[in-house]
Write a protein that holds these residues in place. Structure first.
Motif, PDB file in Angstrom:
ATOM      1  N   GLY A 148       0.613  -1.145   0.019  1.00  0.00           N
ATOM      2  CA  GLY A 148       0.059  -0.088   0.017  1.00  0.00           C
ATOM      3  C   GLY A 148       0.890   1.264  -0.089  1.00  0.00           C
ATOM      4  N   LEU A 149       0.196   2.362  -0.067  1.00  0.00           N
ATOM      5  CA  LEU A 149       0.763   3.595   0.027  1.00  0.00           C
ATOM      6  C   LEU A 149      -0.251   4.506   0.788  1.00  0.00           C
ATOM      7  CD1 LEU A 149       3.425   5.269  -1.277  1.00  0.00           C
ATOM      8  CD2 LEU A 149       1.700   5.939  -3.075  1.00  0.00           C
ATOM      9  N   VAL A 150       0.440   5.372   1.581  1.00  0.00           N
ATOM     10  CA  VAL A 150      -0.264   6.678   2.226  1.00  0.00           C
ATOM     11  C   VAL A 150       0.225   7.727   1.734  1.00  0.00           C
ATOM     12  CG1 VAL A 150      -0.745   7.606   4.718  1.00  0.00           C
ATOM     13  CG2 VAL A 150      -0.605   5.134   4.375  1.00  0.00           C
ATOM     14  N   THR A 151      -0.710   8.835   1.263  1.00  0.00           N
ATOM     15  CA  THR A 151      -0.635   9.981   0.849  1.00  0.00           C
ATOM     16  C   THR A 151      -0.537  10.984   1.681  1.00  0.00           C
ATOM     17  OG1 THR A 151      -2.483  10.314  -0.220  1.00  0.00           O
ATOM     18  CG2 THR A 151      -0.955   9.020  -1.569  1.00  0.00           C
ATOM     19  N   TYR A 152      -0.036  12.169   1.526  1.00  0.00           N
ATOM     20  CA  TYR A 152      -0.530  13.390   2.548  1.00  0.00           C
ATOM     21  C   TYR A 152      -2.057  13.787   2.419  1.00  0.00           C
ATOM     22  CZ  TYR A 152       0.546  18.034   4.224  1.00  0.00           C
ATOM     23  OH  TYR A 152       0.581  18.979   4.963  1.00  0.00           O
ATOM     24  N   ARG A 153      -2.366  13.540   1.070  1.00  0.00           N
ATOM     25  CA  ARG A 153      -3.981  13.714   0.959  1.00  0.00           C
ATOM     26  C   ARG A 153      -4.839  12.876   1.863  1.00  0.00           C
ATOM     27  NH1 ARG A 153      -5.034  15.224  -5.235  1.00  0.00           N
ATOM     28  NH2 ARG A 153      -3.716  17.035  -5.422  1.00  0.00           N
ATOM     29  N   SER A 209      -7.270  13.966   4.820  1.00  0.00           N
ATOM     30  CA  SER A 209      -8.771  13.604   4.632  1.00  0.00           C
ATOM     31  C   SER A 209      -8.982  12.952   6.141  1.00  0.00           C
ATOM     32  CB  SER A 209      -9.031  12.774   3.466  1.00  0.00           C
ATOM     33  OG  SER A 209      -8.832  13.179   2.323  1.00  0.00           O
ATOM     34  N   LEU A 210      -8.038  12.184   6.615  1.00  0.00           N
ATOM     35  CA  LEU A 210      -8.526  11.569   7.872  1.00  0.00           C
ATOM     36  C   LEU A 210      -8.646  12.705   8.912  1.00  0.00           C
ATOM     37  CD1 LEU A 210      -8.661   9.220  10.004  1.00  0.00           C
ATOM     38  CD2 LEU A 210      -6.097   9.407  10.146  1.00  0.00           C
ATOM     39  N   ILE A 211      -7.789  13.656   9.203  1.00  0.00           N
ATOM     40  CA  ILE A 211      -7.707  14.677  10.039  1.00  0.00           C
ATOM     41  C   ILE A 211      -9.098  15.568   9.815  1.00  0.00           C
ATOM     42  CG2 ILE A 211      -6.380  16.478  10.842  1.00  0.00           C
ATOM     43  CD1 ILE A 211      -3.934  15.165  10.291  1.00  0.00           C
ATOM     44  N   SER A 214      -9.539  10.407  14.983  1.00  0.00           N
ATOM     45  CA  SER A 214      -8.276  10.523  15.736  1.00  0.00           C
ATOM     46  C   SER A 214      -7.343   9.626  14.959  1.00  0.00           C
ATOM     47  CB  SER A 214      -8.257  10.021  16.986  1.00  0.00           C
ATOM     48  OG  SER A 214      -7.259   9.863  17.667  1.00  0.00           O
ATOM     49  N   ILE A 215      -5.961  10.352  14.675  1.00  0.00           N
ATOM     50  CA  ILE A 215      -5.005   9.638  14.215  1.00  0.00           C
ATOM     51  C   ILE A 215      -4.574   8.497  15.202  1.00  0.00           C
ATOM     52  CG2 ILE A 215      -4.236  11.414  12.503  1.00  0.00           C
ATOM     53  CD1 ILE A 215      -2.054  12.031  14.463  1.00  0.00           C
ATOM     54  N   HIS A 216      -4.825   8.716  16.396  1.00  0.00           N
ATOM     55  CA  HIS A 216      -4.313   7.639  17.276  1.00  0.00           C
ATOM     56  C   HIS A 216      -5.073   6.376  17.321  1.00  0.00           C
ATOM     57  CE1 HIS A 216      -2.035  11.159  19.057  1.00  0.00           C
ATOM     58  NE2 HIS A 216      -3.046  11.739  19.064  1.00  0.00           N
TER      59      HIS A 216
END
Length: 119
Positions: free
Chosen positions: A34-39, A43-45, A50-52
């Protein structure tokens, strides 16, 4: 790189520390999964989650376009423009060996432009 089970919080730290916008996700055998992008992180934030309490697997893209180390640079640029993506993971024998980003091509373009304009 990170693993799918890692907390999303680690992504924010890596992006900040390393000043990157793309984080590859590998499995235990170091295969790209997989790949996690800044976008995706933004979007999550923005969603208020929560990122936690979120794992990398919940925000990573799994349908990723990759290239091999033998892929010509021009082909990689054209592919990135066509697909409107900011990076291409470089994979050999199923394993991540690198990543090519827009920034890499901007450096090349800048040097070529400077050389041309200094004539």
């Amino acid at each position: 790189t990170v693993q799918a089970e890692d907390p999303a919080e680690i992504i924010t730290n890596l992006m900040t520390w390393e000043r990157v916008r793309h984080i590859p996700v590998e499995d235990q055998e170091h295969r790209l999964v997989g790949l996690v992008t800044y976008r995706a992180l933004l979007s999550l934030i923005a969603s208020g989650r929560s990122i936690h309490d979120t794992s990398v697997s919940e925000i990573m893209k799994t349908n990723i376009t990759t290239i091999s180390p033998e892929t010509p640079s021009l082909e990689a640029i054209q592919l990135m423009r066509k697909l409107r993506i900011g990076c291409l993971p470089v994979v050999q024998d199923g394993r991540l060996v690198g990543i090519v980003t827009e920034e890499d091509f901007m450096k090349i373009a800048s040097k070529l432009l400077e050389a041309e304009l200094s004539r």
